[in-house]
Design a protein around this motif. Structure first.
Motif, PDB file in Angstrom:
ATOM      1  N   GLY A   1       0.807  -1.220   0.000  1.00  0.00           N
ATOM      2  CA  GLY A   1       0.000   0.000   0.000  1.00  0.00           C
ATOM      3  C   GLY A   1       0.839   1.270   0.000  1.00  0.00           C
ATOM      4  O   GLY A   1       1.943   1.301   0.542  1.00  0.00           O
ATOM      5  N   GLN A   2       0.274   2.333  -0.653  1.00  0.00           N
ATOM      6  CA  GLN A   2       0.950   3.621  -0.725  1.00  0.00           C
ATOM      7  C   GLN A   2       0.018   4.723  -0.208  1.00  0.00           C
ATOM      8  O   GLN A   2      -1.207   4.612  -0.317  1.00  0.00           O
ATOM      9  CB  GLN A   2       1.360   3.948  -2.166  1.00  0.00           C
ATOM     10  CG  GLN A   2       2.355   2.944  -2.751  1.00  0.00           C
ATOM     11  CD  GLN A   2       2.742   3.304  -4.175  1.00  0.00           C
ATOM     12  OE1 GLN A   2       2.226   4.285  -4.738  1.00  0.00           O
ATOM     13  NE2 GLN A   2       3.639   2.515  -4.758  1.00  0.00           N
ATOM     14  N   ALA A   3       0.589   5.749   0.324  1.00  0.00           N
ATOM     15  CA  ALA A   3      -0.201   6.880   0.851  1.00  0.00           C
ATOM     16  C   ALA A   3      -0.816   7.693  -0.295  1.00  0.00           C
ATOM     17  O   ALA A   3      -0.172   7.943  -1.308  1.00  0.00           O
ATOM     18  CB  ALA A   3       0.685   7.778   1.714  1.00  0.00           C
ATOM     19  N   VAL A   4      -2.127   8.070  -0.186  1.00  0.00           N
ATOM     20  CA  VAL A   4      -2.852   8.859  -1.189  1.00  0.00           C
ATOM     21  C   VAL A   4      -2.776  10.334  -0.789  1.00  0.00           C
ATOM     22  O   VAL A   4      -3.124  10.694   0.342  1.00  0.00           O
ATOM     23  CB  VAL A   4      -4.323   8.417  -1.294  1.00  0.00           C
ATOM     24  CG1 VAL A   4      -5.056   9.241  -2.340  1.00  0.00           C
ATOM     25  CG2 VAL A   4      -4.379   6.937  -1.653  1.00  0.00           C
ATOM     26  N   ARG A   5      -2.352  11.148  -1.697  1.00  0.00           N
ATOM     27  CA  ARG A   5      -2.195  12.565  -1.409  1.00  0.00           C
ATOM     28  C   ARG A   5      -3.410  13.350  -1.898  1.00  0.00           C
ATOM     29  O   ARG A   5      -4.122  12.920  -2.788  1.00  0.00           O
ATOM     30  CB  ARG A   5      -0.926  13.096  -2.078  1.00  0.00           C
ATOM     31  CG  ARG A   5       0.345  12.391  -1.602  1.00  0.00           C
ATOM     32  CD  ARG A   5       1.578  12.943  -2.289  1.00  0.00           C
ATOM     33  NE  ARG A   5       2.784  12.259  -1.840  1.00  0.00           N
ATOM     34  CZ  ARG A   5       4.005  12.557  -2.295  1.00  0.00           C
ATOM     35  NH1 ARG A   5       4.141  13.517  -3.225  1.00  0.00           N
ATOM     36  NH2 ARG A   5       5.042  11.893  -1.835  1.00  0.00           N
ATOM     37  N   GLY A   6      -3.652  14.558  -1.346  1.00  0.00           N
ATOM     38  CA  GLY A   6      -4.733  15.457  -1.743  1.00  0.00           C
ATOM     39  C   GLY A   6      -6.025  15.256  -0.982  1.00  0.00           C
ATOM     40  O   GLY A   6      -7.005  15.971  -1.233  1.00  0.00           O
ATOM     41  N   VAL A   7      -6.118  14.305  -0.105  1.00  0.00           N
ATOM     42  CA  VAL A   7      -7.332  14.074   0.674  1.00  0.00           C
ATOM     43  C   VAL A   7      -7.225  14.868   1.968  1.00  0.00           C
ATOM     44  O   VAL A   7      -6.220  14.758   2.679  1.00  0.00           O
ATOM     45  CB  VAL A   7      -7.515  12.576   0.970  1.00  0.00           C
ATOM     46  CG1 VAL A   7      -8.744  12.342   1.814  1.00  0.00           C
ATOM     47  CG2 VAL A   7      -7.592  11.800  -0.332  1.00  0.00           C
TER      48      VAL A   7
END
Length: 342
Positions: free
Chosen positions: A300-306
Motif C-alpha cells: 500500500g501507498q499513501a494517497v495525497r490530496g485528501v
C-alpha cells in the motif's frame, strides 16, 4: 631332515589361515614365541631340530584338514545359510566378545557390538559367506560398532561399569582405556588377537607405517604404567587372561538371526512408509499448487490530496436551525416515505 617336508613360507601362512588359526595359536602349540612363528612364515628364519619337526608335523596335519574339507565341499554345500551362519557364530562369537571387552571395558556393550555385527553379517550373508575371511569381516564390524563415539550420548553408557575383581586386571584395563581408540584397537589386534602388521593395518584401515607407529606408542604407554608388561609375550598372555577373567556370554545364534531379521523388517517397513508419505506429500503439493502465475499484491501507498479528518465539534446556529426543522417536519406523516413538493 624332517619326516614331513616343510612347505614354502607363504604356504605355511596359507595353511594356518585356512584352518582359522592365529600365529599365537601355533606358537602356543609349539611352545615358542609368536614372533618366531612370524619369522617362519615370512621366510626370515627356518625352524630346526625337534621344534622344526613338530612344526612340520603340525603343518602336515593342517594340510590334511584342508584336503578333507576340499573333498567334503560338496557335502558342505548342502548346508543351509542358517546352519553356516550358526557355525561361524559358534566359532567366533565367544572369543570376539572377550576381545571387544578389552576395547570398551563394558560387558554389555561388548555383547551388543558382537550381536550387532553378526546381525549385519546375516543381512549380508551372501557377501560374508564368499569373503576370504568371514571371521575378520565380523570382527572389523564389531570393533567399529564398539568404538563408535556416539555411545557416550546413550543414557545407559554414561555411568561406568563395575571394574574387574583382581587389582592387576583393573590396572591393565585402566591403561587400555586410557589409550586413544586407534592405538587400543591396534594393540588388541596385534598383541591380543595375534595378527601380523599388514593384517592389522588392513583391518584398522591404516597404512603399515602408521600402524607400526600406533603399536609402538601403545606398548610404550602400557610399559610406562606397568613396567612388568614391557615384554610383548607377557603382554599377550595378560591380555588373554584379562579377557578370560570375565564371564561374557553371547546370545544363542537363532536369537541373533531372529533379532536381525526383525530389525531388517522394521527398517524395510519404515523405508516403505517414508516413501509412501513422500509420494503423498508430493502429490498433494502438485494438486494444490497454482497452475498460473499470480503477481504479488503491491504494498500500500499513501494517497495525497485528501483532506485530513476533522474531529466533531459544536454545531453552528444554521446547523442547529436545520436540525430543528428536520425534526419538526419529519416527525410523522407521509413525508417520511415520499417528500411532498412545497
Amino acid at each position: 631332515m624332517f619326516f614331513f617336508p616343510l612347505p614354502p613360507p607363504k604356504e605355511r601362512r596359507r595353511l594356518r589361515e585356512d584352518n582359522a588359526l592365529t600365529q599365537a595359536h601355533i606358537a602356543e602349540q609349539l611352545g615358542v614365541p609368536r614372533k618366531t612363528v612370524r619369522g617362519w612364515e615370512t621366510g626370515r628364519t627356518t625352524p630346526g631340530g625337534q621344534t622344526g619337526e613338530a612344526y612340520a608335523r603340525l603343518l602336515a596335519s593342517l594340510n590334511v584338514r584342508r584336503l578333507t574339507r576340499t573333498q567334503g565341499r560338496t557335502r558342505a554345500e548342502t548346508l543351509t545359510p542358517a546352519q553356516a551362519f550358526d557355525a561361524l557364530y559358534a566359532f567366533c562369537a565367544p572369543a570376539l566378545v572377550r576381545q571387544t571387552y578389552l576395547l570398551t571395558g563394558r560387558r554389555e556393550l561388548a555383547r551388543e557390538s558382537v550381536e550387532r555385527a553378526f546381525q549385519v553379517a546375516w543381512q549380508r550373508w551372501p557377501e560374508v559367506a564368499r569373503d576370504r575371511d568371514p571371521a575378520g569381516w565380523v570382527r572389523a564390524t564389531a570393533y567399529d560398532w564398539a568404538l563408535s563415539p556416539w555411545h557416550r550420548f546413550r543414557p545407559r553408557y554414561r555411568h561406568p561399569e563395575p571394574p574387574p575383581a583382581a587389582a592387576s586386571d583393573r590396572s591393565l584395563l585402566d591403561v587400555l582405556l586410557a589409550l586413544p581408540p586407534s592405538y587400543r584397537r591396534t594393540l588388541v589386534l596385534y598383541d591380543g588377537v595375534g595378527l601380523d602388521l599388514p593384517e592389522t593395518a588392513a583391518e584398522a584401515e591404516a597404512s603399515t607405517p602408521a600402524t607400526a607407529h600406533r603399536l609402538l606408542h601403545a606398548r610404550e604407554a602400557v610399559a610406562a604404567r606397568l613396567p612388568e608388561l614391557s615384554d610383548p609375550a607377557l603382554l599377550h598372555r595378560r591380555l588373554a587372561e584379562l579377557a578370560s577373567a570375565e564371564r561374557l556370554r553371547a546370545a544363542p545364534p537363532p536369537a541373533v538371526r531372529t533379532h536381525g531379521e526383525g530389525r531388517a523388517r522394521f527398517w524395510t517397513r519404515a523405508a516403505i512408509a517414508f516413501t509412501v508419505a513422500l509420494i503423498g506429500t508430493t502429490a498433494l503439493a502438485l494438486k494444490t499448487a497454482p497452475t498460473h502465475y499470480e503477481p504479488p499484491v503491491a504494498p500500500g501507498q499513501a494517497v495525497r490530496g485528501v483532506p485530513p479528518k476533522v474531529a466533531l465539534g459544536a454545531l453552528s446556529e444554521e446547523e442547529l436551525e436545520l436540525r430543528d426543522k428536520l425534526r419538526e417536519e419529519m416527525a410523522g406523516g407521509p413525508e417520511r416515505v415520499l417528500p411532498l413538493p412545497r
